[in-house]
Design an enzyme around this catalytic site. Sequence first.
Site, PDB file in Angstrom:
ATOM      1  N   GLY A  10     -12.486  -4.455   6.076  1.00  0.00           N
ATOM      2  CA  GLY A  10     -11.161  -3.838   5.962  1.00  0.00           C
ATOM      3  C   GLY A  10     -11.045  -2.649   6.898  1.00  0.00           C
ATOM      4  O   GLY A  10     -11.941  -1.814   6.947  1.00  0.00           O
ATOM      5  N   ARG A  20     -13.659   6.430  19.661  1.00  0.00           N
ATOM      6  CA  ARG A  20     -13.522   7.404  20.757  1.00  0.00           C
ATOM      7  C   ARG A  20     -14.789   8.255  20.874  1.00  0.00           C
ATOM      8  O   ARG A  20     -15.317   8.486  21.975  1.00  0.00           O
ATOM      9  CB  ARG A  20     -12.296   8.285  20.472  1.00  0.00           C
ATOM     10  CG  ARG A  20     -12.088   9.455  21.409  1.00  0.00           C
ATOM     11  CD  ARG A  20     -10.776  10.141  21.013  1.00  0.00           C
ATOM     12  NE  ARG A  20     -10.516  11.354  21.765  1.00  0.00           N
ATOM     13  CZ  ARG A  20     -10.884  12.562  21.375  1.00  0.00           C
ATOM     14  NH1 ARG A  20     -11.574  12.716  20.245  1.00  0.00           N
ATOM     15  NH2 ARG A  20     -10.588  13.617  22.103  1.00  0.00           N
ATOM     16  N   ARG A  78     -13.054 -10.279   8.711  1.00  0.00           N
ATOM     17  CA  ARG A  78     -14.095 -10.639   7.737  1.00  0.00           C
ATOM     18  C   ARG A  78     -14.509 -12.046   8.148  1.00  0.00           C
ATOM     19  O   ARG A  78     -13.752 -12.989   7.960  1.00  0.00           O
ATOM     20  CB  ARG A  78     -13.532 -10.638   6.321  1.00  0.00           C
ATOM     21  CG  ARG A  78     -12.969  -9.279   5.859  1.00  0.00           C
ATOM     22  CD  ARG A  78     -12.700  -9.297   4.368  1.00  0.00           C
ATOM     23  NE  ARG A  78     -11.871  -8.182   3.928  1.00  0.00           N
ATOM     24  CZ  ARG A  78     -12.333  -6.967   3.616  1.00  0.00           C
ATOM     25  NH1 ARG A  78     -13.612  -6.708   3.743  1.00  0.00           N
ATOM     26  NH2 ARG A  78     -11.517  -6.024   3.196  1.00  0.00           N
ATOM     27  N   GLY A 108     -17.842  -1.067   6.125  1.00  0.00           N
ATOM     28  CA  GLY A 108     -18.293  -0.765   4.772  1.00  0.00           C
ATOM     29  C   GLY A 108     -19.536  -1.556   4.388  1.00  0.00           C
ATOM     30  O   GLY A 108     -20.302  -1.990   5.261  1.00  0.00           O
ATOM     31  N   ASP A 109     -19.716  -1.793   3.095  1.00  0.00           N
ATOM     32  CA  ASP A 109     -20.960  -2.427   2.639  1.00  0.00           C
ATOM     33  C   ASP A 109     -21.140  -3.838   3.190  1.00  0.00           C
ATOM     34  O   ASP A 109     -22.255  -4.231   3.539  1.00  0.00           O
ATOM     35  CB  ASP A 109     -21.075  -2.395   1.106  1.00  0.00           C
ATOM     36  CG  ASP A 109     -19.988  -3.193   0.417  1.00  0.00           C
ATOM     37  OD1 ASP A 109     -18.884  -3.303   0.984  1.00  0.00           O
ATOM     38  OD2 ASP A 109     -20.235  -3.700  -0.690  1.00  0.00           O
ATOM     39  N   THR A 132     -14.527   2.920   5.707  1.00  0.00           N
ATOM     40  CA  THR A 132     -13.867   2.189   4.607  1.00  0.00           C
ATOM     41  C   THR A 132     -13.080   3.184   3.778  1.00  0.00           C
ATOM     42  O   THR A 132     -13.558   4.301   3.548  1.00  0.00           O
ATOM     43  CB  THR A 132     -14.882   1.456   3.702  1.00  0.00           C
ATOM     44  OG1 THR A 132     -14.198   1.051   2.493  1.00  0.00           O
ATOM     45  CG2 THR A 132     -16.079   2.291   3.312  1.00  0.00           C
ATOM     46  N   ASP A 134     -12.669   3.007   0.732  1.00  0.00           N
ATOM     47  CA  ASP A 134     -13.140   2.983  -0.663  1.00  0.00           C
ATOM     48  C   ASP A 134     -14.058   4.144  -1.066  1.00  0.00           C
ATOM     49  O   ASP A 134     -14.199   4.429  -2.251  1.00  0.00           O
ATOM     50  CB  ASP A 134     -13.889   1.671  -0.941  1.00  0.00           C
ATOM     51  CG  ASP A 134     -12.961   0.465  -0.896  1.00  0.00           C
ATOM     52  OD1 ASP A 134     -11.738   0.657  -0.759  1.00  0.00           O
ATOM     53  OD2 ASP A 134     -13.469  -0.672  -0.979  1.00  0.00           O
ATOM     54  N   ASP A 136     -17.252   4.169  -1.189  1.00  0.00           N
ATOM     55  CA  ASP A 136     -18.184   3.582  -2.156  1.00  0.00           C
ATOM     56  C   ASP A 136     -19.603   3.433  -1.594  1.00  0.00           C
ATOM     57  O   ASP A 136     -20.389   2.634  -2.114  1.00  0.00           O
ATOM     58  CB  ASP A 136     -17.661   2.209  -2.614  1.00  0.00           C
ATOM     59  CG  ASP A 136     -17.451   1.241  -1.455  1.00  0.00           C
ATOM     60  OD1 ASP A 136     -17.536   1.669  -0.291  1.00  0.00           O
ATOM     61  OD2 ASP A 136     -17.213   0.051  -1.721  1.00  0.00           O
ATOM     62  N   ARG A 169      10.896   8.274 -17.046  1.00  0.00           N
ATOM     63  CA  ARG A 169      10.117   7.034 -17.084  1.00  0.00           C
ATOM     64  C   ARG A 169       8.630   7.278 -16.847  1.00  0.00           C
ATOM     65  O   ARG A 169       8.240   8.343 -16.386  1.00  0.00           O
ATOM     66  CB  ARG A 169      10.586   6.100 -15.960  1.00  0.00           C
ATOM     67  CG  ARG A 169      11.823   5.333 -16.288  1.00  0.00           C
ATOM     68  CD  ARG A 169      12.267   4.555 -15.064  1.00  0.00           C
ATOM     69  NE  ARG A 169      13.406   3.723 -15.373  1.00  0.00           N
ATOM     70  CZ  ARG A 169      14.240   3.237 -14.462  1.00  0.00           C
ATOM     71  NH1 ARG A 169      14.071   3.526 -13.193  1.00  0.00           N
ATOM     72  NH2 ARG A 169      15.249   2.477 -14.820  1.00  0.00           N
ATOM     73  N   ARG A 178     -11.367  -1.667  -4.526  1.00  0.00           N
ATOM     74  CA  ARG A 178     -12.221  -2.790  -4.942  1.00  0.00           C
ATOM     75  C   ARG A 178     -12.969  -2.480  -6.238  1.00  0.00           C
ATOM     76  O   ARG A 178     -12.378  -2.529  -7.300  1.00  0.00           O
ATOM     77  CB  ARG A 178     -13.198  -3.163  -3.828  1.00  0.00           C
ATOM     78  CG  ARG A 178     -13.474  -4.674  -3.857  1.00  0.00           C
ATOM     79  CD  ARG A 178     -14.565  -5.070  -2.903  1.00  0.00           C
ATOM     80  NE  ARG A 178     -14.271  -4.763  -1.533  1.00  0.00           N
ATOM     81  CZ  ARG A 178     -13.911  -5.658  -0.619  1.00  0.00           C
ATOM     82  NH1 ARG A 178     -13.785  -6.907  -0.949  1.00  0.00           N
ATOM     83  NH2 ARG A 178     -13.672  -5.279   0.618  1.00  0.00           N
ATOM     84  N   ARG A 218       5.243  16.806 -26.781  1.00  0.00           N
ATOM     85  CA  ARG A 218       5.163  18.136 -26.145  1.00  0.00           C
ATOM     86  C   ARG A 218       6.262  18.340 -25.103  1.00  0.00           C
ATOM     87  O   ARG A 218       6.280  19.340 -24.398  1.00  0.00           O
ATOM     88  CB  ARG A 218       3.822  18.303 -25.448  1.00  0.00           C
ATOM     89  CG  ARG A 218       2.677  18.561 -26.386  1.00  0.00           C
ATOM     90  CD  ARG A 218       1.444  18.855 -25.561  1.00  0.00           C
ATOM     91  NE  ARG A 218       0.259  18.804 -26.366  1.00  0.00           N
ATOM     92  CZ  ARG A 218      -0.950  18.503 -25.900  1.00  0.00           C
ATOM     93  NH1 ARG A 218      -1.103  18.216 -24.622  1.00  0.00           N
ATOM     94  NH2 ARG A 218      -1.981  18.502 -26.695  1.00  0.00           N
ATOM     95  N   GLU A 229      -7.471  -0.903  -8.654  1.00  0.00           N
ATOM     96  CA  GLU A 229      -7.392  -2.377  -8.651  1.00  0.00           C
ATOM     97  C   GLU A 229      -8.610  -2.994  -9.355  1.00  0.00           C
ATOM     98  O   GLU A 229      -8.526  -4.098  -9.883  1.00  0.00           O
ATOM     99  CB  GLU A 229      -7.287  -2.920  -7.224  1.00  0.00           C
ATOM    100  CG  GLU A 229      -8.476  -2.574  -6.350  1.00  0.00           C
ATOM    101  CD  GLU A 229      -8.440  -3.244  -4.986  1.00  0.00           C
ATOM    102  OE1 GLU A 229      -7.764  -4.259  -4.819  1.00  0.00           O
ATOM    103  OE2 GLU A 229      -9.116  -2.712  -4.073  1.00  0.00           O
TER     104      GLU A 229
END
Length: 329
Positions: A10, A20, A78, A108-109, A132, A134, A136, A169, A178, A218, A229
Site C-alpha cells: 500500500g 528523493r 502487491r 510495510g511488513d 506504511t 499503519d 505497525d 447526531r 488493517r 451530561r 477497520e
Amino acid sequence: MRIGVFCSGGDAPGMNPCLRAVVRSAINEGHEVVGIRHGYQGLIDENFYTNPEGRPLMGLRTVSNLSKRGGTMLHSSRSEEFRTEAGQKKAADVLKKHKIEALIPIGGDGTFHGAVALARHWDGRIIGCPGTIDNDLIGTDYTIGFATAVHTAVDALDKLRDTAESHERMFLVEVMGRHSGYIGLYTALAGGAEVAAIPETETNVEQIVQQLQVLKARGKKSIMVVVSEGDEAGGAEVLNNQLKEAGCPFQTRLLTLGHLQRGGSPVPDDRILASRLGEFAVQAIIEGETGMMAGEVNHEMILTSFQDTYAAHKPVPDELIRLLGTLSS
Ligand code: F6P
C-alpha cells in the site's frame, strides 16, 4: 555501487520524499541508483525508470519537487507472482543481470517478508525503509505516512463534528490500519472523539451504550466514534447495528474514510522522517549492512532485522487509551 530502489505494498504519503533522499544521498556518495517501478512485480518484469537519455538510472533532477508530492513516482503493487518461489528466483536473476548490488525497498511488513524471501536467492545487500500508514512495524516509533494519514482522518473528524453538532447526531468513522489500532487511537485522541473501537482493546457494546447514555445525560450534543477497520467487533457498519440494537441513545450516521487516508501531500513530520530514513538506509548499505529496516526510536536512527519488525504485534500506548477515556467525558 548500483543501488535499486522501489516502493511496494500500500502506498503511503512520504514515499516520494524517501525516494528523493535515497537517490540524492546515494548519488552524492558516488553511487548509481536504479528506480524499479511497481515494486516486486516491476522487478520481475524489468520495469525500470528510464532517464531522458533512455538509461535505467535516476538522477538528482529525477527527484525534483518530490518532498511535497503524495503517492510514489515509482508506483507500487502487491505482486502475486513474487509470492511464488519461481517469481522470487526471477527477481533475483533480474538483479544479477543488471548488476544491481544493493536494494532499498520502501514499504510495510509484506514488503519486508518479500525482502527476506529474495535474500534466499540473491546475496546483495537489502536495507528497507518503513513506508506504511499503519505504523505497525517494530523498530521505529513511527512509519512514513502515519502522521499524514492521521492528519487526514482528524480533518475529516473536525468537519463531521460540525454537522454532528448541528443535527445532534453520532458519527461512526471507520479508519484504516488493517490489524493495528494506531491510526484509530491517534485520530480519536487528536480529533476529540468519545470512543475508539480498536483491535487492541475489547469493544464492549453494552458498555459503550452505557457510556453514551451518561454523556447524553451530561448534555453532550454530538458523538464521534472512531472504528478501526481491524476491530474485532467488525467495521463501523457492524458496530452501528450492534449499538442500535443495544439501545444507542443517539441518531447515527457512518463514514468509511478508506483510501482517502493514503493520499495527499505528506505533512512535514512525514517528510522529515522519510528524508532521514532514506539517507540512513543508504549509509547502512555503504557500511555493509543487510537484512535490516532503518528506523527511528527515541530520536535515534537504528537498524532492526526484517524478521523482528513483523515478529510481534506493535502495541499501542496504554497511556493514550487511558487519556482518551479521561478526556471523552
Ligand atoms: O497497509 C496499508 C493499508 O492501507 C491498510 O491500512 C489497509 O488495510 C490496506 O492497506 C488496504 O489495501 P489495498 O489498498 O490493497 O486495498
